[in-house]
Enzyme design. Structure first.
Site, PDB file in Angstrom:
ATOM      1  N   THR A 192       0.158   4.635   5.257  1.00 17.39           N
ATOM      2  CA  THR A 192      -1.347   3.966   5.346  1.00 17.39           C
ATOM      3  C   THR A 192      -1.367   3.284   6.683  1.00 17.39           C
ATOM      4  O   THR A 192      -2.418   2.413   6.854  1.00 17.39           O
ATOM      5  CB  THR A 192      -1.762   3.417   3.947  1.00 17.39           C
ATOM      6  OG1 THR A 192      -0.406   2.366   3.700  1.00 17.39           O
ATOM      7  CG2 THR A 192      -2.315   4.162   2.968  1.00 17.39           C
ATOM      8  N   HIS A 234      -9.504  27.582 -14.989  1.00 20.60           N
ATOM      9  CA  HIS A 234      -9.753  26.158 -14.361  1.00 20.60           C
ATOM     10  C   HIS A 234     -11.064  26.067 -13.823  1.00 20.60           C
ATOM     11  O   HIS A 234     -11.881  25.304 -14.083  1.00 20.60           O
ATOM     12  CB  HIS A 234      -8.823  25.907 -13.281  1.00 20.60           C
ATOM     13  CG  HIS A 234      -7.467  25.619 -13.649  1.00 20.60           C
ATOM     14  ND1 HIS A 234      -6.932  24.804 -14.608  1.00 20.60           N
ATOM     15  CD2 HIS A 234      -6.246  26.153 -13.341  1.00 20.60           C
ATOM     16  CE1 HIS A 234      -5.875  24.675 -14.955  1.00 20.60           C
ATOM     17  NE2 HIS A 234      -5.253  25.576 -14.001  1.00 20.60           N
ATOM     18  N   PRO A 238       2.413   4.882   0.960  1.00 18.06           N
ATOM     19  CA  PRO A 238       3.161   5.262   2.224  1.00 18.06           C
ATOM     20  C   PRO A 238       2.103   6.043   3.307  1.00 18.06           C
ATOM     21  O   PRO A 238       1.381   6.611   2.762  1.00 18.06           O
ATOM     22  CB  PRO A 238       4.396   6.077   1.953  1.00 18.06           C
ATOM     23  CG  PRO A 238       4.260   6.343   0.464  1.00 18.06           C
ATOM     24  CD  PRO A 238       3.206   5.519  -0.039  1.00 18.06           C
ATOM     25  N   GLU A 268      -6.384  30.793 -13.060  1.00 18.78           N
ATOM     26  CA  GLU A 268      -7.323  30.164 -12.134  1.00 18.78           C
ATOM     27  C   GLU A 268      -8.873  30.169 -12.382  1.00 18.78           C
ATOM     28  O   GLU A 268      -9.374  29.062 -12.328  1.00 18.78           O
ATOM     29  CB  GLU A 268      -7.080  30.594 -10.645  1.00 18.78           C
ATOM     30  CG  GLU A 268      -5.555  30.443 -10.178  1.00 18.78           C
ATOM     31  CD  GLU A 268      -5.137  29.033 -10.289  1.00 18.78           C
ATOM     32  OE1 GLU A 268      -5.664  28.065 -10.321  1.00 18.78           O
ATOM     33  OE2 GLU A 268      -3.715  28.937 -10.426  1.00 18.78           O
ATOM     34  N   GLY A 317       0.757  -1.059   0.134  1.00 15.88           N
ATOM     35  CA  GLY A 317      -0.077   0.056  -0.049  1.00 15.88           C
ATOM     36  C   GLY A 317       1.040   1.343  -0.027  1.00 15.88           C
ATOM     37  O   GLY A 317       1.851   1.038   0.520  1.00 15.88           O
TER      38      GLY A 317
HETATM   39  P1  ADP Z   1       3.561   2.963   6.505  1.00 23.27           P
HETATM   40  O1  ADP Z   1       4.280   1.909   7.144  1.00 23.27           O
HETATM   41  O2  ADP Z   1       2.386   2.293   5.795  1.00 23.27           O
HETATM   42  O3  ADP Z   1       4.274   3.937   5.899  1.00 23.27           O
HETATM   43  P2  ADP Z   1       2.993   3.921   9.059  1.00 23.27           P
HETATM   44  O4  ADP Z   1       2.375   2.767   9.815  1.00 23.27           O
HETATM   45  O5  ADP Z   1       4.462   4.037   9.552  1.00 23.27           O
HETATM   46  O6  ADP Z   1       2.900   3.837   7.635  1.00 23.27           O
HETATM   47  O7  ADP Z   1       1.920   4.995   9.740  1.00 23.27           O
HETATM   48  C1  ADP Z   1       2.470   6.319  10.089  1.00 23.27           C
HETATM   49  C2  ADP Z   1       1.578   6.974  11.119  1.00 23.27           C
HETATM   50  O8  ADP Z   1       0.390   6.967  10.454  1.00 23.27           O
HETATM   51  C3  ADP Z   1       1.107   5.793  12.389  1.00 23.27           C
HETATM   52  O9  ADP Z   1       2.399   6.057  13.346  1.00 23.27           O
HETATM   53  C4  ADP Z   1       0.021   6.398  12.803  1.00 23.27           C
HETATM   54  O10 ADP Z   1       0.085   7.524  13.539  1.00 23.27           O
HETATM   55  C5  ADP Z   1      -0.532   6.923  11.417  1.00 23.27           C
HETATM   56  N1  ADP Z   1      -1.557   5.975  10.920  1.00 23.27           N
HETATM   57  C6  ADP Z   1      -1.438   5.374   9.557  1.00 23.27           C
HETATM   58  N2  ADP Z   1      -2.415   4.641   9.122  1.00 23.27           N
HETATM   59  C7  ADP Z   1      -3.203   4.724  10.210  1.00 23.27           C
HETATM   60  C8  ADP Z   1      -4.463   4.003  10.800  1.00 23.27           C
HETATM   61  N3  ADP Z   1      -5.229   3.417   9.890  1.00 23.27           N
HETATM   62  N4  ADP Z   1      -4.949   4.315  11.934  1.00 23.27           N
HETATM   63  C9  ADP Z   1      -4.355   5.102  12.863  1.00 23.27           C
HETATM   64  N5  ADP Z   1      -3.182   5.799  12.702  1.00 23.27           N
HETATM   65  C10 ADP Z   1      -2.530   5.419  11.259  1.00 23.27           C
HETATM   66 ZN    ZN Z   2      -3.118  25.785 -13.573  1.00 25.12          ZN
END
Ligand code: ADP
Ligand code: ZN
Length: 668
Positions: A241, A464, A239, A461, A237
């Site tokens: 997430t 658009h 970054p 703008e 997924g």
């Molecule tokens: P990835 O590893 O997918 O890049 P992370 O797990 O490091 O992302 O997420 C970074 C931060 O974003 C987490 O520490 C959290 O605070 C927040 N976060 C991301 N997704 C969620 C989620 N589904 N629920 C709550 N917090 C989230």
């Molecule tokens: Zn433009």
């Protein structure tokens, strides 16, 4: 929490190093001292001179000797001079020569020396003591012989240490092959308290990893029935997430240790290091089993191995990957070590990694949708003192395309903004300002603009805005601004529809709206400007995507030339097709540009009114556009979804910014 863990690890590793450093320094000082003192500490600072044996005998006969030390191994004799005769021997006072000045001579044979000294004692010329000394300098001699070597080794170690520590802080030559995995374990300081409660949304991903938790907790249940426990799961997924979070939560739920490492940590400048780190990581993990190994950004090591030997370059990465594969095959299915890895592109990973028995499970972790965002907000609003009037629905609606990490960031930023304004609680305005800021960067009200530039940007703008308002499938507009923000000079913000598939009509309408800026410039100022570069780039990419990858042009229907290999040496199509693609791209973009110009001419009065309003107010909202052009006859899908989910608080008057045009990247 992440940083705390790091610090702790660093400190742990720093202690022995610090000691070593002190030892080095001590050795260096001692060496320096020995070097300059000529190897004899006692006599440092006192005068001495070498004389012939004859002169030595004369001195003794004259009664100058205080003490005589003979070294039979070396064949030398030292005569310490009596204080009252120092001036006779050295022509200097005792102040200059030091307390124990001596002369040194080589004697012809031990017998002769003994004979001479006893005769002098008999004569009364020498009353002091006579001593013999064995040469105990062998150690020093060996030392001095080895000294250059030792010195070079010390310097080398020092340099290696420096290089090793550059990357992760705790390298060093001695543990360069160690894995740098961070261990989160119960009962230690960096104990993880993350559970599924902390992961909002991601229901399907959670359900899949739930199975892993079960495996870890109660492997027997599965093995008794003859099932094999999976070895690895791949979290795929974008970054931010929550992939890391999810893996941590699995460890937290199953109550097992958690090793976390980034794929790039394996890769080091020395050949073979990556492989040995992999080995070390698995060795550590097996000791702690059952446990979870989490490898973030696995693509750093797991990219498809290049087939072309010519490239050669990445032997190190390949050997690391091979080692990883070997280890994954090597440990038994029942050892209780489960590997979770994260990537944002599963398609570039080596096929061998995805084979059954390795990362055979792929779990998709997508950007949160409207309801999931709401849930993520709720998680991150927990520690924040929010104003009671805050509407989480609204926040979720204002943040399409945001990842969990972005939302966490919004919450934090909002709290900072509120604190800066000395508020007691964080209000809606703070959150919306935080959203704006994260999407667009800081407002730069100080940027100097001439009236004419301002006018041009307003026309652009407004172009658009006019087009997107009047095309059915273009994204609904929320806000247009000509206040520069970040690197953008102006921006139109849309509410992207959260759709899973995009039709050709939708893409073309969007393309037309994106071209509206440049079209308006050309029509109403007579010049075209550099301000449209971003727009053009997006349009070109989108057109290529539609034609070469999505088979959406009449000349090249149903053909996808997408190729996910790392190095594209050859296009997967002929020269003739390449030309055709280029031609089709030009045709498509030109068509949409003409369409934009035509539409702008039709709506030129409205466009002018909009541009004037923009120059005057700098920021205008959907309602202003509605006053000019009238209500859009089409209901957007998002609105449909919202009214379906029954949220009453429409709040349209408050419609505030959401991602600018760029945030809604095409579905490519
Ligand atoms: P990835 O590893 O997918 O890049 P992370 O797990 O490091 O992302 O997420 C970074 C931060 O974003 C987490 O520490 C959290 O605070 C927040 N976060 C991301 N997704 C969620 C989620 N589904 N629920 C709550 N917090 C989230
Ligand atoms: Zn433009």
């Amino acid at each position: 929490m992440e940083t705390q863990n790091n610090n702790k690890n660093r400190n742990k590793n720093k202690m022995p190093r610090l000691n070593l450093t002190w030892i080095y320094i001590a050795i260096a000082i001692a060496l320096g001292y020995l070097f300059f003192a000529g190897g004899d500490m006692q006599t440092a600072g006192t005068a001495s001179k070498s004389v012939t044996y004859t002169v030595f005998k004369q001195y003794v006969e004259q009664g100058f000797a205080n003490k005589i030390v003979a070294n039979k191994d070396e064949g030398t004799v030292r005569m310490y001079v009596r204080p009252e005769h120092v001036r006779d021997v050295f022509q200097q006072g005792i102040e200059q020569t030091g307390k124990q000045p001596f002369v040194q001579a080589e004697f012809p044979s031990a017998d002769k020396l003994d004979e001479f000294i006893s005769s002098q004692q008999d004569l009364g010329n020498f009353k002091g003591e006579l001593s013999y000394k064995r040469s105990n300098d062998t150690f020093m001699q060996v030392f001095w012989n080895l000294f250059p070597l030792l010195f070079i080794i010390a310097v080398w170690i020092f340099i290696m240490r420096r290089m090793g520590s550059g990357g992760g802080g705790m390298g060093g030559i001695f543990n360069v092959g160690r894995s740098r995995a961070q261990l989160v374990e119960k009962g230690t300081e960096n104990e993880s308290k993350v559970t599924f409660k902390d992961v909002a949304g991601q229901a399907s991903a959670k359900q899949e990893v739930q199975e892993i938790v079960e495996f870890l907790k109660n492997p027997k249940k599965f093995t008794d029935l003859g099932g094999k426990i999976p070895k690895g799961a791949l979290l795929v997924g974008p970054p931010g997430t929550g992939k890391t979070l999810l893996a941590k939560a699995v460890a937290g739920e199953a109550d097992v240790p958690f090793f976390s490492m980034s794929g790039s940590d394996f890769v080091e400048m020395f050949v073979g290091v990556g492989a040995s780190r992999v080995r070390d990581l698995f060795r550590q993990a097996k000791e702690k089993a059952p446990c979870i190994i989490f490898i973030d950004e696995i693509d750093a090591v797991g990219r498809a191995r290049s087939r072309t030997a010519m490239m050669g370059g990445n032997d190190e990465r390949e050997s690391t990957l091979n080692q990883l594969l070997t280890e994954m095959d090597g440990f038994g299915t029942n050892s209780g070590v489960i590997i979770m890895a994260a990537t944002n592109r599963a398609d570039i990973l080596d096929k061998a990694l995805l084979r059954a028995g390795r990362f055979d499970r792929q779990i998709h972790v997508d950007l949160p949708d409207l309801n999931e965002r709401k849930a993520v907000f709720k998680v991150h609003l927990r520690p924040i003192k929010v104003d009671s009037s805050l509407d989480v629905d609204l926040l979720a609606r204002q943040t399409p395309g945001f990842s969990g990490a972005d939302i966490a960031n919004v919450c934090n930023e909002a709290a900072l903004i509120a604190a800066r304004h000395g508020k007691q609680a964080v209000t809606k305005e703070d959150f919306l300002a935080a959203v704006d800021r994260i999407v667009g960067g800081l407002e730069k009200k100080t940027k100097v603009m001439t009236e004419e530039e301002k006018r041009t940007i307003a026309l652009h703008e407004a172009g658009h805005a006019t087009i997107s308002w009047n095309l059915q499938y273009a994204n609904p507009l929320i806000k247009v601004t000509i206040v520069p923000r970040g690197r953008a000079l102006g921006a139109a913000w849309y509410l992207p529809e959260e759709r899973q598939i995009t039709t050709r009509e939708q893409m073309l309408d969007e393309m037309c709206a994106t071209l509206g800026g440049r079209a308006a410039e050309e029509l109403f100022t007579g010049h075209i400007s550099s301000g449209a570069m971003n727009d053009l780039e997006r349009v070109t990419k989108q057109a290529y995507g539609m034609i070469a990858y999505m088979g959406m042009s009449d000349a090249l229907p149903n053909l996808c030339y997408y190729d996910n290999s790392e190095y594209q040496w050859q296009r997967p199509y002929s020269e003739a097709t390449a030309e055709l693609i280029d031609k089709e791209v030009k045709r498509m973009v030109n068509e949409q540009y003409e369409r934009a110009k035509q539409l702008l001419m039709e709506k030129r009065d409205g466009h002018k009114a909009l541009a004037d309003l923009l120059v005057e107010r700098e920021v205008i909202y959907a309602e202003d556009v509605e006053k000019i052009f009238g209500k859009r006859p089409w209901v957007s899908r998002t609105e449909e979804l919202l009214s379906a989910s029954g949220s009453e608080d429409e709040d349209t008057n408050e419609q505030q910014p959401t991602p600018p045009e760029d945030a809604e990247s095409s579905t490519l």
